[in-house]
Design an enzyme around this catalytic site. Structure first.
Site, PDB file in Angstrom:
ATOM      1  CB  CYS A  33      -0.921  -0.016   1.216  1.00 37.68           C
ATOM      2  SG  CYS A  33      -0.037  -0.289   2.752  1.00 37.68           S
ATOM      3  CD  GLU A  79      -3.621   0.773  -4.364  1.00 40.75           C
ATOM      4  OE1 GLU A  79      -4.775   0.305  -4.380  1.00 40.75           O
ATOM      5  OE2 GLU A  79      -2.904   0.799  -3.351  1.00 40.75           O
TER       6      GLU A  79
HETATM    7  P1  NAP Z   1      -9.596  -6.251  -1.033  1.00 38.31           P
HETATM    8  O1  NAP Z   1     -10.014  -6.906  -2.286  1.00 38.31           O
HETATM    9  O2  NAP Z   1     -10.279  -5.006  -0.638  1.00 38.31           O
HETATM   10  O3  NAP Z   1      -9.759  -7.364   0.113  1.00 38.31           O
HETATM   11  C1  NAP Z   1      -9.371  -7.154   1.451  1.00 38.31           C
HETATM   12  C2  NAP Z   1     -10.139  -8.130   2.337  1.00 38.31           C
HETATM   13  O4  NAP Z   1     -11.528  -7.772   2.340  1.00 38.31           O
HETATM   14  C3  NAP Z   1     -10.072  -9.575   1.833  1.00 38.31           C
HETATM   15  O5  NAP Z   1     -10.051 -10.455   2.925  1.00 38.31           O
HETATM   16  C4  NAP Z   1     -11.371  -9.699   1.074  1.00 38.31           C
HETATM   17  O6  NAP Z   1     -11.836 -11.030   0.923  1.00 38.31           O
HETATM   18  C5  NAP Z   1     -12.298  -8.918   1.980  1.00 38.31           C
HETATM   19  N1  NAP Z   1     -13.550  -8.519   1.355  1.00 38.31           N
HETATM   20  C6  NAP Z   1     -13.834  -8.344   0.044  1.00 38.31           C
HETATM   21  N2  NAP Z   1     -15.124  -7.957  -0.108  1.00 38.31           N
HETATM   22  C7  NAP Z   1     -15.663  -7.906   1.132  1.00 38.31           C
HETATM   23  C8  NAP Z   1     -16.948  -7.580   1.650  1.00 38.31           C
HETATM   24  N3  NAP Z   1     -17.957  -7.219   0.852  1.00 38.31           N
HETATM   25  N4  NAP Z   1     -17.162  -7.635   2.980  1.00 38.31           N
HETATM   26  C9  NAP Z   1     -16.151  -7.985   3.822  1.00 38.31           C
HETATM   27  N5  NAP Z   1     -14.904  -8.300   3.379  1.00 38.31           N
HETATM   28  C10 NAP Z   1     -14.665  -8.261   2.066  1.00 38.31           C
HETATM   29  O7  NAP Z   1      -8.020  -5.936  -1.047  1.00 38.31           O
HETATM   30  P2  NAP Z   1      -6.824  -6.889  -1.540  1.00 38.31           P
HETATM   31  O8  NAP Z   1      -6.856  -6.990  -3.032  1.00 38.31           O
HETATM   32  O9  NAP Z   1      -6.831  -8.139  -0.734  1.00 38.31           O
HETATM   33  O10 NAP Z   1      -5.545  -6.034  -1.112  1.00 38.31           O
HETATM   34  C11 NAP Z   1      -4.955  -5.034  -1.910  1.00 38.31           C
HETATM   35  C12 NAP Z   1      -5.410  -3.641  -1.480  1.00 38.31           C
HETATM   36  O11 NAP Z   1      -5.135  -3.484  -0.087  1.00 38.31           O
HETATM   37  C13 NAP Z   1      -4.671  -2.500  -2.166  1.00 38.31           C
HETATM   38  O12 NAP Z   1      -5.586  -1.496  -2.521  1.00 38.31           O
HETATM   39  C14 NAP Z   1      -3.710  -1.985  -1.088  1.00 38.31           C
HETATM   40  O13 NAP Z   1      -3.346  -0.634  -1.229  1.00 38.31           O
HETATM   41  C15 NAP Z   1      -4.532  -2.215   0.137  1.00 38.31           C
HETATM   42  N6  NAP Z   1      -3.681  -2.307   1.326  1.00 38.31           N
HETATM   43  C16 NAP Z   1      -3.704  -1.263   2.212  1.00 38.31           C
HETATM   44  C17 NAP Z   1      -2.868  -1.296   3.330  1.00 38.31           C
HETATM   45  C18 NAP Z   1      -2.864  -0.144   4.313  1.00 38.31           C
HETATM   46  O14 NAP Z   1      -2.433  -0.348   5.450  1.00 38.31           O
HETATM   47  N7  NAP Z   1      -3.303   1.041   3.940  1.00 38.31           N
HETATM   48  C19 NAP Z   1      -2.023  -2.383   3.547  1.00 38.31           C
HETATM   49  C20 NAP Z   1      -2.039  -3.428   2.619  1.00 38.31           C
HETATM   50  C21 NAP Z   1      -2.879  -3.378   1.517  1.00 38.31           C
HETATM   51  P3  NAP Z   1     -11.625 -11.858  -0.443  1.00 38.31           P
HETATM   52  O15 NAP Z   1     -10.151 -12.070  -0.582  1.00 38.31           O
HETATM   53  O16 NAP Z   1     -12.370 -13.112  -0.201  1.00 38.31           O
HETATM   54  O17 NAP Z   1     -12.193 -11.011  -1.549  1.00 38.31           O
END
Ligand code: NAP
Length: 482
Positions: A284, A382
């Protein structure tokens, strides 16, 4: 326990009951899944919340020293299993094995440090206007907290949420990313072995679209800590706001590194490349925009391209500089952004496609674009891949304006030897984490971490000395003599 048993609900390891299949693949060699199992159903997610609700009072009443000892025990167990945890992490996330080793070691440090919050979560005594009244505050656990985590730091992120939530006496339901459930399962096995009681920690592995509502809208959920994309985070934050429960959402970034004419150019180039390509750009806090003063643009650009081209790319198990993207979707998204940048008129200096000779894995070349304009999509959306955009600026003011022109505000850095310029930058930059002469990536667990603007809900930050604040209510007591 079989390889298909991923749900840990009320102290029992059970199979998922939904029609969804969770397929875990090695991103470096994805042909055959390394695990494939049914995801949790919505009813199972609700059962996990119920189990946490039933266990929360007893865990909250467990003496702080006992909670602290259990979490220290988890740290010891992580260290005892260090190498095999690192191998699990690399096998399903793809990062170089030395990075996985570092992340696993950090998870142990996190449990040790935040386990201590069990004893450090203190209130304050405040002088009362009434001499017969003793006034003070106490902190109490929220109750049941849902922890939602992404795949890019798949042991560190669950660890810092679990450790603080449990230390402060909450019962939790962890839902890790569907891309990286095995490392989460192994971590929860260690919590179980360390004696965290049945129901105080639960694991639900299932598609967010299937289990998300049960884990976030159930009336027994008292708080949500989410890390992931801005789209998902905002959706969950709206649901939390409608119920008036605390939500901590740390989300995406589009992080700038500014390089001024008096900077150490080698150091700036090295940190820009490390920040952009480390972890395959899937952090991130990854450096996504390099805002370079026009006087030194040519020199900085040459140094950045040189260093980018020297990076080795390969399977994480071989410990290259850069592993694959985590999934076919992420690879596709990276390649699409590269195409968009070229279509918008940016100049591709190096990379731009899939590298040769690395088989069918989800590999993408480390990529650098020049002639990027702030209005281009590559400059403000992003990418979440190893793609660095170089934008020329004419002075510090313009650099700060361009840096602040995006919706995100996670991390930012400036390279300069002029401390007045550094102060100006740190004062005016819209970012939750600011570095002077350092890369945008990386954080220390004893310091707070979190973003501004669309990168965060900006409630209490994660990690640091006061991470416990999010996981606790503050109660104010007026105790008067009878
Ligand atoms: P994501 O798609 O938003 O998923 C994050 C988590 O949320 C996963 O466990 C996902 O499950 C779950 N999720 C998805 N839809 C949901 C819903 N409707 N209700 C509850 N939970 C739900 O993110 P990602 O692709 O895993 O990670 C990448 C993103 O994370 C990037 O945008 C990055 O910038 C951000 N990030 C931010 C930080 C920070 O500290 N700011 C740190 C690391 C990453 P599923 O996998 O089953 O879809």
């Amino acid at each position: 326990m079989t390889e298909t048993t991923y749900q840990y609900i009320d102290g029992e390891w059970i199979e998922g009951e939904s029609d969804d299949t969770i397929s875990v693949r090695d991103p470096a060699d994805p042909a055959d899944p390394i695990a494939s199992f049914p995801g949790a159903s919505s009813a199972q997610a609700a059962a996990a919340v119920r189990a946490a609700g039933n266990a929360s009072d007893a865990w909250a009443e467990t003496p702080p020293g006992e909670r602290d000892r259990a979490l220290h025990d988890v740290a010891d167990r992580i260290e005892d299993n260090h190498e095999s945890l690192a191998e699990t992490l690399t096998a399903e996330e793809g990062k170089p094995i030395s990075s996985s080793r570092g992340e696993v070691a950090r998870a142990a440090e996190i449990f040790r440090f935040f386990g201590g919050d069990a004893r450090r979560t203190t209130g304050t005594t405040i002088p009362s206007d009434d001499p017969g009244t003793f006034t003070y505050t106490v902190r109490e656990p929220l109750g049941v907290v849902t922890l939602l985590t992404p795949w890019n730091f798949p042991i560190a992120t669950p660890s810092w949420k679990l450790a603080t939530a449990l230390a402060t006496g909450n019962a939790v339901v962890l839902k890790p990313s569907s891309e990286t459930p095995t490392i989460a399962r192994r971590l929860v096995e260690l919590l179980e072995a360390a004696g965290v009681p049945d129901g105080a920690v639960n694991l639900v592995v299932g598609a967010g679209s299937t289990v998300g509502d049960a884990l976030t809208t159930d009336e027994r959920v008292d708080g949500i800590s989410f890390t992931g994309s801005t789209g998902t985070g905002q959706h969950i934050a709206e649901a939390a706001a409608s119920r008036g429960i605390p939500i901590q959402a740390e989300m995406g970034g589009k992080n700038p590194q500014v390089v001024l004419p008096d900077a150490d150019i080698d150091a700036a180039a090295a940190d820009a490349v490390a920040g952009a390509c480390g972890g395959t750009g899937q952090a991130c806090t990854a450096t996504s925009r390099l805002l370079v003063h026009e006087e030194i643009a040519e020199e900085v650009t040459a140094a950045v391209v040189d260093r980018t081209e020297s990076l080795s790319v390969g399977p994480g198990a071989e410990d290259p500089d850069m592993g694959p993207a985590v999934s076919a979707e992420e690879l596709e998204s990276n390649l699409q952004y590269i195409e968009i940048a070229e279509d918008e008129g940016a100049t591709l200096l190096t990379g731009g496609g899939k590298p040769g000779g690395v088989g069918s894995g989800y590999f993408v070349e480390p990529t650098v674009f020049a002639d990027v304009e702030p209005g281009m999509r590559i400059a403000h959306e992003e990418v979440f891949g190893p793609v660095l955009s170089i934008i020329e600026v004419s002075d510090l003011d313009e650099a700060i304006d361009v840096a602040n022109s995006v919706e995100y505000g996670l991390s930012a850095s400036v390279f300069t030897s002029d401390m007045a310029a550094a102060r100006e930058f740190t004062n005016r930059i819209e970012a939750g984490v600011v570095k002077v002469n350092g890369t945008t990536t990386g954080s220390q667990i004893q310091l707070p971490f979190g973003g501004m603007k669309a990168s965060s809900t900006e409630r209490q930050k994660e990690m640091g000395q006061r991470a416990y604040e999010f996981y606790t209510h503050e109660k104010v007591v007026y105790r008067s003599d009878p």
